[in-house]
Design an enzyme around this catalytic site. Structure first.
Site, PDB file in Angstrom:
ATOM      1  N   HIS A 138      -0.945  -8.406 -32.257  1.00 44.55           N
ATOM      2  CA  HIS A 138       0.085  -9.455 -32.267  1.00 44.55           C
ATOM      3  C   HIS A 138       0.017 -10.210 -30.948  1.00 44.55           C
ATOM      4  O   HIS A 138      -0.238  -9.612 -29.905  1.00 44.55           O
ATOM      5  CB  HIS A 138       1.461  -8.803 -32.439  1.00 44.55           C
ATOM      6  N   THR A 171       5.304 -12.706 -40.498  1.00 48.15           N
ATOM      7  CA  THR A 171       5.149 -11.427 -41.205  1.00 48.15           C
ATOM      8  C   THR A 171       6.145 -11.307 -42.357  1.00 48.15           C
ATOM      9  O   THR A 171       5.797 -10.877 -43.456  1.00 48.15           O
ATOM     10  CB  THR A 171       5.379 -10.224 -40.264  1.00 48.15           C
ATOM     11  N   ASP A 209      -1.723 -10.822 -42.570  1.00 45.54           N
ATOM     12  CA  ASP A 209      -0.394 -11.378 -42.886  1.00 45.54           C
ATOM     13  C   ASP A 209      -0.298 -12.881 -42.651  1.00 45.54           C
ATOM     14  O   ASP A 209       0.368 -13.596 -43.394  1.00 45.54           O
ATOM     15  CB  ASP A 209       0.746 -10.608 -42.186  1.00 45.54           C
ATOM     16  N   HIS A 210      -0.970 -13.379 -41.597  1.00 50.11           N
ATOM     17  CA  HIS A 210      -0.921 -14.812 -41.270  1.00 50.11           C
ATOM     18  C   HIS A 210      -1.931 -15.058 -40.157  1.00 50.11           C
ATOM     19  O   HIS A 210      -2.548 -14.112 -39.665  1.00 50.11           O
ATOM     20  CB  HIS A 210       0.488 -15.243 -40.838  1.00 50.11           C
ATOM     21  N   GLU A 216      -1.765  -7.147 -39.071  1.00 48.96           N
ATOM     22  CA  GLU A 216      -1.136  -8.156 -38.228  1.00 48.96           C
ATOM     23  C   GLU A 216      -2.136  -9.209 -37.724  1.00 48.96           C
ATOM     24  O   GLU A 216      -3.174  -8.856 -37.141  1.00 48.96           O
ATOM     25  CB  GLU A 216      -0.432  -7.466 -37.051  1.00 48.96           C
TER      26      GLU A 216
HETATM   27  C1  GP9 Z   1       7.735  -7.510 -36.129  1.00 46.88           C
HETATM   28  C2  GP9 Z   1       6.380  -7.737 -36.674  1.00 46.88           C
HETATM   29  C3  GP9 Z   1       5.793  -9.024 -36.166  1.00 46.88           C
HETATM   30  O1  GP9 Z   1       8.395  -6.415 -36.635  1.00 46.88           O
HETATM   31  O2  GP9 Z   1       6.368  -7.646 -38.044  1.00 46.88           O
HETATM   32  O3  GP9 Z   1       6.359 -10.122 -36.748  1.00 46.88           O
HETATM   33  P1  GP9 Z   1       5.700 -11.567 -36.636  1.00 46.88           P
HETATM   34  O4  GP9 Z   1       6.048 -12.125 -35.281  1.00 46.88           O
HETATM   35  O5  GP9 Z   1       4.222 -11.435 -36.787  1.00 46.88           O
HETATM   36  O6  GP9 Z   1       6.331 -12.328 -37.741  1.00 46.88           O
HETATM   37 MN    MN Z   2       2.810 -10.853 -38.218  1.00 50.34          MN
END
Ligand code: GP9
Ligand code: MN
Length: 415
Positions: A197, A82, A256-257, A38
Site C-alpha cells: 500500500h 479497496t 484491488d485497484h 493490495e
Molecule cells: C485499509 C486497506 C487499504 O483497511 O484496505 O485501503 P485503501 O486505501 O487501499 O482503500
Molecule cells: Mn487497497
C-alpha cells in the site's frame, strides 16, 4: 416505490450470459478463499525490473495446471478504493461515482455473495488486520450478511511484525491460516492484504530486490513491496497445505485497484519504454491480475477474455454450483460462452478486446490509434446505462423490494 426496479430487472434478465454447463458446480462444496491483493497491477506480472523478477510465485501461477489466469482483467473501483473492490465483488454492482458506497450506503439491503454462500451452508467471514470501523466495514458487513469479521483484534500485532499500515502480509497469512483451522467448513474467507500500500515502505529485512531508478520514489519502492506481497502468497499456500486446508479449497486472488497513479506517468513511461503515457495507456494500465487457483483440478489455463471485478460474483458462485439467474447483478460469468469482452470503468471509460475509450477518445485497441467516436458510441451508451442502473439500485436501496429467491418484486411494492 420500487417501480424503477422493473426496468433494471428487464435489462439484467435480457443481458444475462448463459451458464457454462461444464463449469457449473465443478468445484462444489469447496472452501472459498478470496484474496484482495493490495494495489497490485498487471504490469509487474511476468515482467522484470532491471533484471529482477518481481512476482516469481504469481508468475508461476500464470501457467500452472491448477490455475485459471485471466490476462485481461480490470479493476472497476472509484474513490472507495479497496472498499469499492469489496463492494463490487460481493454485489456485482458498481461503487458510486462520488465518495465510497461503503460509507454512504452501508445500511442498504444487499444480496451479497456472502449471503448466497451463507444460504448454502458456508461460514462467511472477512480477514483483515485493521480497525473494524475503517471504511465503515463493521457496519456494511452486517448488511452484506458476513458472519464474522476477523479484524485487528483477531491478530497478534507487534512493532516487530508490522510496517506502514499495520500487520505485515506474511504474519497476516500465517495467523490467518491458523484461524482457518478453527473454522467450520465449508467456509468463505475474504482476505485483504495491506503491505503493498502507498507509500510502499518495508523494513530492511523484508527487502528482496533493489529499488527501481526513476524520478518517482513511489514507483521505485512499489516493485519491492510487490515482491514482498508475492512472497507472502507463496507462504500462504504452504501454510494451507501444512494445515490440510489446501486440497479442499479454491483460492481466488485479484488486484484491488491501481497502486501507481497518473502522477507518476513520467516514471511509468521510463519503465515501460514509452515516450509518454497517454489516456489510452492509462486505461490499459488499470488491468489487475486475476487468478482462480483450484488445487488438483488439472484444468488450469490462460483465459484470454476481457473481464472485470464485477464478473467475479457470478463466476465464483457458478463454479461452486450456486445459481444466480434471479440475482440483480451486472456482471457476467467469465466462463460463459456468452461472456462479452467489455469492461466498464466507474468513470465511464471502457475496454473491449477491440476498443479502448478514454479521455473521450475512441481508440483502436490493437494499434492505439484514434478512430471515429461512432465506433465506440454503442458501448459508451451501454456503459452509461449500466452505471446509471447500478446507481439507481444503490441510491434507491431498491434491493429491499426484490426477492432474489423468486426473481420477483416483493408483493405490494407496486400497489
Ligand atoms: C485499509 C486497506 C487499504 O483497511 O484496505 O485501503 P485503501 O486505501 O487501499 O482503500
Ligand atoms: Mn487497497
Amino acid at each position: 416505490d420500487g417501480s424503477e426496479l422493473v426496468e433494471v430487472d428487464n435489462y439484467v434478465q435480457a443481458n444475462q450470459a448463459a451458464t457454462n454447463e461444464e463449469m457449473f458446480g465443478k468445484y462444489n462444496g469447496r472452501n472459498l478463499i478470496v484474496v484482495s491483493l493490495e494495489s497490485l497491477q498487471s504490469f509487474v506480472i511476468n515482467n522484470e525490473m532491471n533484471g529482477e523478477v518481481v512476482t516469481p510465485f504469481l508468475n508461476s501461477l500464470t501457467n500452472d495446471q491448477d490455475t485459471y489466469y485471466l490476462n485481461d482483467f480490470y479493476h472497476q473501483t472509484g474513490l472507495g478504493k479497496t472498499s469499492d473492490s469489496e463492494f463490487i465483488v460481493e454485489n456485482s454492482l458498481f461503487g458510486l461515482g462520488r465518495g465510497a458506497v461503503f460509507f454512504t450506503h452501508g445500511g442498504n439491503t444487499y444480496n451479497s455473495m456472502a449471503e448466497k454462500l451463507g444460504e448454502n451452508g458456508y461460514f462467511t467471514n472477512v480477514m483483515h488486520s485493521n480497525n473494524a470501523s475503517f471504511w465503515n466495514r463493521d457496519m456494511i458487513y452486517k448488511s452484506l450478511n458476513i458472519d464474522k469479521f476477523y479484524d485487528i483484534n483477531s491478530y497478534e500485532v507487534t512493532d516487530e511484525n508490522s510496517v506502514n499500515w499495520g500487520l505485515k502480509d506474511i504474519p497476516f497469512f500465517e495467523q490467518s491460516a491458523e484461524l482457518m483451522t478453527q473454522m467450520e467448513q465449508p467456509f468463505y474467507s475474504r482476505m485483504i492484504t495491506l503491505t503493498n500500500h502507498f507509500p510502499f515502505t518495508l523494513d530492511e529485512e523484508d527487502i528482496m530486490i533493489p529499488e527501481y531508478n526513476s524520478n518517482s520514489g513511489t514507483l521505485n519502492r512499489y516493485f519491492q513491496t510487490v515482491r514482498y506481497l508475492d512472497e507472502s502468497i507463496k507462504i500462504f499456500f504452504e501454510e494451507l497445505k501444512e494445515k490440510g486446508l489446501y486440497d479442499n479449497s479454491i483460492i481466488v486472488m485479484y488486484g484491488d485497484h491501481y497502486g501507481i497513479s497518473e502522477n507518476h506517468n513520467k516514471a511509468m513511461a521510463m519503465y515501460l519504454n514509452k515516450e509518454e503515457i497517454t489516456a489510452y495507456d492509462s486505461a490499459l494500465l488499470q488491468s489487475v491480475p486475476l487468478f482462480i487457483h483450484v488445487p488438483g483440478s488439472g484444468d488450469g489455463q490462460v483465459i484470454d477474455k476481457t473481464a472485470g471485478q464485477i464478473d467475479l460474483r457470478p463466476t465464483i458462485l457458478h463454479l461452486l454450483g450456486i445459481d444466480t439467474s434471479n440475482d440483480m447483478q451486472l456482471g457476467e460469468d467469465i466462463f460463459s460462452e456468452e461472456h462479452e469482452n467489455f469492461v466498464i470503468f466507474r468513470d465511464g471509460r471502457f475496454v473491449t478486446d477491440e476498443l479502448v475509450y478514454a479521455g473521450e477518445v475512441c481508440y483502436d485497441r490493437a494499434t492505439g490509434v484514434e478512430i471515429g467516436i461512432e465506433v465506440c458510441q454503442p458501448f459508451i451508451d451501454r456503459a452509461s446505462t449500466e452505471l446509471q442502473y447500478s446507481d439507481e439500485i444503490i441510491n434507491g436501496d431498491l434491493l429491499r423490494f426484490y426477492d432474489a429467491k423468486t426473481g420477483n418484486l416483493k408483493q405490494g411494492v407496486l400497489e
